[in-house]
Enzyme design. Structure first.
Site, mmCIF file in Angstrom:
data_model
loop_
_atom_site.group_PDB
_atom_site.id
_atom_site.type_symbol
_atom_site.label_atom_id
_atom_site.label_comp_id
_atom_site.label_asym_id
_atom_site.label_seq_id
_atom_site.Cartn_x
_atom_site.Cartn_y
_atom_site.Cartn_z
ATOM 1 C CG ASP A 141 -0.266 -0.287 2.508
ATOM 2 O OD1 ASP A 141 0.859 0.193 2.706
ATOM 3 O OD2 ASP A 141 -0.845 -1.007 3.354
ATOM 4 C CG HIS A 199 6.076 -8.965 -0.658
ATOM 5 N ND1 HIS A 199 5.330 -9.432 0.404
ATOM 6 C CD2 HIS A 199 7.250 -9.636 -0.608
ATOM 7 C CE1 HIS A 199 6.034 -10.354 1.063
ATOM 8 N NE2 HIS A 199 7.197 -10.487 0.463
ATOM 9 C CB CYS A 210 9.778 -3.733 -22.947
ATOM 10 S SG CYS A 210 8.550 -2.543 -22.362
ATOM 11 C CB CYS A 231 3.576 -2.370 -22.955
ATOM 12 S SG CYS A 231 5.120 -1.458 -22.855
ATOM 13 N N GLY A 298 3.213 -7.034 13.011
ATOM 14 C CA GLY A 298 2.027 -7.257 12.188
ATOM 15 C C GLY A 298 2.209 -8.206 11.022
ATOM 16 C CG ASP A 349 -2.886 -14.771 16.526
ATOM 17 O OD1 ASP A 349 -3.389 -15.000 17.644
ATOM 18 O OD2 ASP A 349 -3.519 -14.303 15.551
HETATM 19 ZN ZN LIG Z 1 6.535 -3.286 -23.148
#
Ligand SMILES: [Zn+2]
Length: 532
Positions: A141, A199, A210, A231, A298, A349
């Protein structure tokens, strides 16, 4: 052993893990952990979805998450769990690709609207205090950036040393050739960003052929429709190839730049490089000595890469603790001394399987990241106040000392400062002449009005007043009762003359001149006094 310290003191001790140590002095121990975090100089934070739940970003593994909504909306799709939509296999079918795109579009809406939580703000506070070495976030986020942290994956050193193809020349390169110079997301600042997205993020999309990156916001509508956009870079290239008669290569589709399960992180080397430097320390800068405290927040620690990283950091900060202790000359071996808290796990937890985490964390703060953030913020505020009071005390002490020194010196310097008696006498001369107007205060400013040339021929007097004469004929206060204007011989004559010969000269003017006749000698004297 791991100290069990629930943020809610009455929380029951969980059955597992077995290596939990329950302290009898819960408050004291919790306070110690908070102090250890405040004392640390190079904190590494590894965080996950738990810090963003409060910001309205759903946790994909939770049953109430976005996945359930998507599953309900798409009953035909065989989706076992939220994880299925975060697996590289989503691109195997058009249906799942479309679902993935829809999900990302909705998530990016939530992310864009989300505000930093108390925990995000705490990260920023630690950074401004100069105590934060790095935040490794599993979240996509990018709220860390909103809280004020520098954010992104820096270019990998080895790639950086290669001559980079200038951007306009990129059109000449073969597709896929120019990966290193075009695949950064987002463009990182020169210094290593404070927050590294492990991530990827929801901010960008990139081409599957590309690798060119684009802002996700520009393709939001298309993603929300479930259609991965074409693209632009590939499209332009294809058009050029067609013009020069080369064979077609195909146009890539843009995909969200989030890292899925079972696929490699396209900026993995850059991330690995930062981790390595934060573990070992580097030649210069803040991370010179590497991390000195690890805070894992978290996250249920299920992603293999993150698990490995957390273990490595735990080892590094502990070994550093020992080394750091030996640096200081301590003649007594600290046998009875408690081990300082170096690794803290903060989550509702404990990660499973629990045996994997035995001996990794010194303390498990069981609870919500936001509750913890508030607690630590209270401590930070207390510390800041204490520092302010101390510096204020110091300042006052310095002022008092300076005052003392001044007093000691005063007797010698006193006669000099007041000046010679002769000068003082002059200075004390009364400015107000004894014969001033009884009702008014002594004039502070004097204005000299010289009648116009024509008027001067007739009336040679000069008009001096304590009020600025207006451009229009001056309106003086009525002449005091006890000294009404005496119609002297001269003024009577002047009046009649002026009335006859100079109608422009107003009656008031003449009256004013007459009224001031008595005052004039004293004012002139006063002017002399003031000028001395
Ligand atoms: Zn491309």
């Amino acid at each position: 052993m791991t100290l069990f310290l629930p943020l809610e003191p009455s929380s029951p001790v969980p059955a597992s893990p077995s290596f939990l140590q329950v302290p009898s002095d819960h408050t004291v121990q919790l306070d110690k952990v908070l102090k250890a975090i405040l004392k640390a100089k190079r904190i590494v934070v590894v965080c996950g979805a738990g810090i963003s739940v409060k910001a309205g970003i759903p946790d994909f593994r939770s049953p109430e998450g976005l996945f359930q909504t998507l599953k309900r909306d798409n009953p035909k799709e065989v989706l076992a769990s939220g994880k299925d939509l975060f697996d590289a296999s989503v691109f195997h079918s058009e249906n799942t690709t479309s679902l993935f795109c829809q999900m990302i579009a909705r998530l990016s809406e939530l992310s864009m609207a989300a505000e930093p939580t108390a925990f995000h703000n705490l990260l920023h506070t630690l950074d401004t205090r100069g105590r934060l070495l790095r935040v490794y976030t599993q979240n996509i986020d990018a709220i860390e950036q909103k809280s004020g942290l520098s954010f992104g994956v820096p270019p990998f050193e080895e790639r950086r040393s290669k001559p980079r193809t200038p951007k306009p020349a990129g059109t000449d390169a073969e597709p896929g050739e120019n990966i290193a110079s075009t695949s950064r997301l987002p463009t990182p600042p020169a210094e290593t960003p404070r927050c590294i997205p492990l991530h990827g993020t929801l901010q960008t999309v990139h081409c599957q052929i590309c690798n060119h990156s684009y802002a996700l916001a520009d393709y939001h509508t298309s993603l929300l429709d479930g259609t991965p956009p074409e693209c632009p870079e590939c499209s332009a290239m294809e058009a050029t190839r067609q013009l020069v008669g080369k064979r077609a290569r195909g146009i890539g589709r843009l995909r969200p730049s989030v890292v899925l399960y079972n696929e490699a992180h396209k900026d993995g080397e850059g991330v690995g490089d930062v981790v390595r430097r934060d573990l070992m320390g580097q030649s210069k800068g803040k991370g010179r000595s590497g991390a000195d405290l690890l805070l894992v927040v978290g996250t249920s620690l299920r992603v293999p890469g993150t698990k490995r990283m957390v273990r490595e950091f735990a080892k590094a900060v502990r070994s550093r603790g020992k080394d750091g202790g030996s640096n200081r000359a301590s003649p007594m071996p600290a046998v009875e001394e408690e081990q300082p808290v170096k690794t803290v796990y903060l989550n509702l937890d404990f990660p499973v399987p629990t045996r994997e985490w035995e001996g990794v964390f010194d303390a498990w703060l069981q609870g919500d990241a936001q509750v913890f953030a508030d607690m630590l913020q209270v401590e930070i505020d207390r510390e800041t106040r204490a520092k302010e009071i101390a510096s204020e005390k110091k300042r006052r002490k310095e002022e008092e000392d300076a005052g003392e020194r001044g007093k000691k010196r005063k007797p010698a310097s006193a006669p000099q400062s007041t000046g010679s008696p002769k000068r003082r006498k002059i200075a004390n001369l009364p400015l107000t002449p004894p014969r001033s107007k009884p009702s008014s205060a002594p004039p502070t400013k004097l204005f000299l009005t010289i009648p116009s040339l024509r008027a001067r021929k007739l009336i040679p007097e000069v008009y001096i007043s304590s009020t600025r004469p207006p451009r229009s004929p001056p309106k003086l206060p009525p002449t005091p009762e006890k000294s009404p204007p005496r119609p002297t011989r001269r003024s009577a004559r002047t009046k009649s003359k002026s009335e006859r010969l100079l109608p422009a000269l107003h009656d008031d003017n003449l009256r004013a001149l007459r009224a001031d006749e008595d005052l004039l000698p004293s004012l002139v004297r006063e002017l002399h006094c003031g000028g001395s």
